[in-house]
Design a protein around this motif. Structure first.
Motif, PDB file in Angstrom:
ATOM      1  N   LEU A 189       0.763  -1.268  -0.002  1.00 53.22           N
ATOM      2  CA  LEU A 189       0.061   0.013   0.038  1.00 53.22           C
ATOM      3  C   LEU A 189       0.959   1.059   0.027  1.00 53.22           C
ATOM      4  CD1 LEU A 189      -2.964   1.391   0.172  1.00 53.22           C
ATOM      5  CD2 LEU A 189      -2.726   0.853   2.766  1.00 53.22           C
ATOM      6  N   ASP A 190       0.878   2.023  -1.156  1.00 56.01           N
ATOM      7  CA  ASP A 190       1.714   3.048  -1.169  1.00 56.01           C
ATOM      8  C   ASP A 190       1.321   4.300  -0.574  1.00 56.01           C
ATOM      9  OD1 ASP A 190       3.983   4.632  -2.087  1.00 56.01           O
ATOM     10  OD2 ASP A 190       3.190   4.728  -4.118  1.00 56.01           O
ATOM     11  N   PHE A 191       1.214   4.604   0.634  1.00 59.82           N
ATOM     12  CA  PHE A 191       0.723   5.791   1.403  1.00 59.82           C
ATOM     13  C   PHE A 191       1.952   6.606   1.696  1.00 59.82           C
ATOM     14  CE2 PHE A 191       2.047   2.954   5.081  1.00 59.82           C
ATOM     15  CZ  PHE A 191       2.224   4.019   6.037  1.00 59.82           C
ATOM     16  N   LYS A 215      -7.264   1.161   7.918  1.00 53.78           N
ATOM     17  CA  LYS A 215      -6.961   1.301   9.317  1.00 53.78           C
ATOM     18  C   LYS A 215      -5.285   1.536   9.584  1.00 53.78           C
ATOM     19  CE  LYS A 215      -7.095  -1.645  13.430  1.00 53.78           C
ATOM     20  NZ  LYS A 215      -7.170  -2.879  14.040  1.00 53.78           N
ATOM     21  N   VAL A 216      -5.273   2.302  10.466  1.00 54.95           N
ATOM     22  CA  VAL A 216      -3.479   2.839  10.950  1.00 54.95           C
ATOM     23  C   VAL A 216      -3.470   2.224  12.120  1.00 54.95           C
ATOM     24  CG1 VAL A 216      -4.582   5.161  11.706  1.00 54.95           C
ATOM     25  CG2 VAL A 216      -1.951   4.449  11.034  1.00 54.95           C
ATOM     26  N   THR A 217      -2.289   1.659  12.529  1.00 55.61           N
ATOM     27  CA  THR A 217      -1.744   0.910  13.606  1.00 55.61           C
ATOM     28  C   THR A 217      -0.452   1.592  14.151  1.00 55.61           C
ATOM     29  OG1 THR A 217      -3.195  -0.966  13.369  1.00 55.61           O
ATOM     30  CG2 THR A 217      -1.511  -0.926  15.033  1.00 55.61           C
ATOM     31  N   ILE A 218      -0.308   2.091  15.099  1.00 55.67           N
ATOM     32  CA  ILE A 218       1.085   2.718  15.533  1.00 55.67           C
ATOM     33  C   ILE A 218       1.622   1.979  16.489  1.00 55.67           C
ATOM     34  CG2 ILE A 218       2.714   4.564  16.133  1.00 55.67           C
ATOM     35  CD1 ILE A 218       0.371   6.296  14.862  1.00 55.67           C
ATOM     36  N   TYR A 219       2.812   1.313  16.248  1.00 51.15           N
ATOM     37  CA  TYR A 219       3.880   0.367  17.241  1.00 51.15           C
ATOM     38  C   TYR A 219       4.741   1.236  17.732  1.00 51.15           C
ATOM     39  CZ  TYR A 219       1.112  -3.323  14.877  1.00 51.15           C
ATOM     40  OH  TYR A 219       0.273  -4.154  14.277  1.00 51.15           O
ATOM     41  N   VAL A 251      -0.386   0.782   7.867  1.00 49.99           N
ATOM     42  CA  VAL A 251      -1.663   0.928   7.243  1.00 49.99           C
ATOM     43  C   VAL A 251      -2.140  -0.210   6.500  1.00 49.99           C
ATOM     44  CG1 VAL A 251      -2.710   2.575   5.744  1.00 49.99           C
ATOM     45  CG2 VAL A 251      -1.208   3.457   7.202  1.00 49.99           C
ATOM     46  N   THR A 252      -3.198  -0.413   6.619  1.00 49.83           N
ATOM     47  CA  THR A 252      -3.920  -1.524   5.907  1.00 49.83           C
ATOM     48  C   THR A 252      -5.143  -1.273   5.116  1.00 49.83           C
ATOM     49  OG1 THR A 252      -4.983  -2.602   7.812  1.00 49.83           O
ATOM     50  CG2 THR A 252      -2.598  -3.600   7.361  1.00 49.83           C
ATOM     51  N   GLY A 253      -5.315  -1.888   4.035  1.00 53.77           N
ATOM     52  CA  GLY A 253      -6.601  -1.535   3.469  1.00 53.77           C
ATOM     53  C   GLY A 253      -6.669  -2.295   1.946  1.00 53.77           C
ATOM     54  N   ASP A 254      -8.024  -2.889   1.840  1.00 51.92           N
ATOM     55  CA  ASP A 254      -7.980  -3.452   0.532  1.00 51.92           C
ATOM     56  C   ASP A 254      -7.165  -4.479   0.051  1.00 51.92           C
ATOM     57  OD1 ASP A 254      -9.476  -3.821  -2.062  1.00 51.92           O
ATOM     58  OD2 ASP A 254      -8.345  -2.371  -2.856  1.00 51.92           O
ATOM     59  N   THR A 259       4.340  -0.453   5.994  1.00 45.39           N
ATOM     60  CA  THR A 259       4.860   0.120   7.078  1.00 45.39           C
ATOM     61  C   THR A 259       5.768   1.120   7.136  1.00 45.39           C
ATOM     62  OG1 THR A 259       4.079  -1.979   8.552  1.00 45.39           O
ATOM     63  CG2 THR A 259       5.457  -0.620   9.548  1.00 45.39           C
ATOM     64  N   LEU A 260       5.627   2.134   7.617  1.00 44.36           N
ATOM     65  CA  LEU A 260       6.934   3.063   7.643  1.00 44.36           C
ATOM     66  C   LEU A 260       7.261   3.509   8.742  1.00 44.36           C
ATOM     67  CD1 LEU A 260       5.366   5.715   4.750  1.00 44.36           C
ATOM     68  CD2 LEU A 260       6.775   3.604   4.402  1.00 44.36           C
ATOM     69  N   MET A 261       8.454   3.958   8.954  1.00 42.64           N
ATOM     70  CA  MET A 261       9.136   4.585  10.181  1.00 42.64           C
ATOM     71  C   MET A 261       8.706   6.204  10.306  1.00 42.64           C
ATOM     72  SD  MET A 261      10.853   3.376  12.839  1.00 42.64           S
ATOM     73  CE  MET A 261      11.940   2.063  11.935  1.00 42.64           C
ATOM     74  N   LEU A 262       8.320   6.377  11.703  1.00 44.86           N
ATOM     75  CA  LEU A 262       8.148   7.796  12.132  1.00 44.86           C
ATOM     76  C   LEU A 262       8.755   8.300  13.175  1.00 44.86           C
ATOM     77  CD1 LEU A 262       6.076  10.401  12.098  1.00 44.86           C
ATOM     78  CD2 LEU A 262       4.693   8.981  13.637  1.00 44.86           C
ATOM     79  N   THR A 263       9.523   9.255  13.198  1.00 47.22           N
ATOM     80  CA  THR A 263      10.199  10.025  14.152  1.00 47.22           C
ATOM     81  C   THR A 263       9.411  11.026  14.800  1.00 47.22           C
ATOM     82  OG1 THR A 263      12.272   9.156  12.919  1.00 47.22           O
ATOM     83  CG2 THR A 263      12.313  11.124  14.702  1.00 47.22           C
TER      84      THR A 263
END
Length: 265
Positions: A189-191, A215-219, A251-254, A259-263
């Motif tokens: 998923l290219d978000f 849906k978005v999930t943050i770990y 992020v998942t869908g369809d 999964t991307l890294m966030l700082t």
């Protein structure tokens, strides 16, 4: 807890590791199993073999040195032979000690620049499969035929892509093919998300198209879920209220996932 055998090694000169399937001998019929990968897609062994597929299993855990070294080669094998759309199907099966977030982080860090095969964590039922196969050392690579019989119990040592290719049966019909990542497999998923780095208060997520089931999930870095929310449409602004640190944003869908890294500063 099962004792985990760790063996020091030089990169790709791994001749002293003894890792193999302990429960089944070559020629034995393997019991069916059903697992759910980190993208939320469910897979059953007998469903795959009924399609005539040869199924490769990679048993691993995230801090295993030899697993880290050989994972990109395994993904290269998966990528070269059609990303599970041909006659070969590749799984990565965790030993049951790592969460979805930890397995995703492992793949991001060590998976290499290839399309990655489905990976199953403790949350997706990996421990039961690991136990059923009697795995005592890692990584263990094995292969099951369309008749559900074990063909390879210990593909080792892994020198390069050719090690895996040498196990492909001559009558398998398997051949290199491009990945289309179509129906039956979760594609990427290219978000996009911004700002990154973030101040932690909010996050914008843009999807390639409008989706009703995203849906978005943050770990956090220890694999705990710190935020989850449904997304609607193509662009969303979500209030996250995250403290400073590093996070994985999934992020998942369809039937797609990424999964991307966030700082957060």
């Amino acid at each position: 807890m099962k004792k985990i055998i760790l063996i020091a090694f030089a990169i790709f000169a791994l001749n002293n590791v003894s890792a193999q399937v302990g429960t089944y001998a070559v020629g034995d019929t393997v019991d069916d199993f059903t697992v759910t990968d980190t993208a939320g897609v469910e897979w059953s062994l007998y469903d795959l073999t009924a399609q005539g597929k040869y199924v490769y299993l990679d048993f691993f855990f995230d801090t295993c040195g030899p697993c880290q070294q050989t994972q990109p080669i395994y993904n290269e094998f998966h990528d070269k032979y059609g990303c599970n759309e041909g006659n070969l199907f590749m799984f990565s099966i965790n030993n049951g000690t790592d969460s979805d977030a930890e397995v995703i982080a492992f793949e991001q860090t060590y998976g290499g620049d290839f399309q990655h095969c489905p990976a199953v964590s403790s949350e997706g039922g990996s421990a039961a499969v690991d136990d059923a196969f009697g795995i005592s050392a890692y990584p263990t690579y094995c292969m099951i035929g369309p008749d559900n019989k074990l063909i390879e119990s210990d593909i080792w040592p892994i020198a390069d892509l050719g090690t895996y290719e040498a196990t492909i049966p001559a009558d398998s019909g398997a051949a290199p093919m491009a990945c289309s990542l179509g129906l039956g497999e979760a594609s990427v998923l290219d978000f996009t998300m911004y700002p990154n780095p973030s101040n932690g208060s909010s996050l914008n997520i843009d999807l390639p198209v409008a989706m009703d089931d995203a849906k978005v999930t943050i770990y956090n870095t220890i694999g705990s879920v710190v935020f989850t929310a449904s997304l609607s449409g193509q662009r969303s602004n979500i209030e996250t209220n995250l403290s400073a640190g590093a996070y994985l944003v999934n992020v998942t869908g369809d039937k797609m996932s990424n999964t991307l890294m966030l700082t957060v500063k």
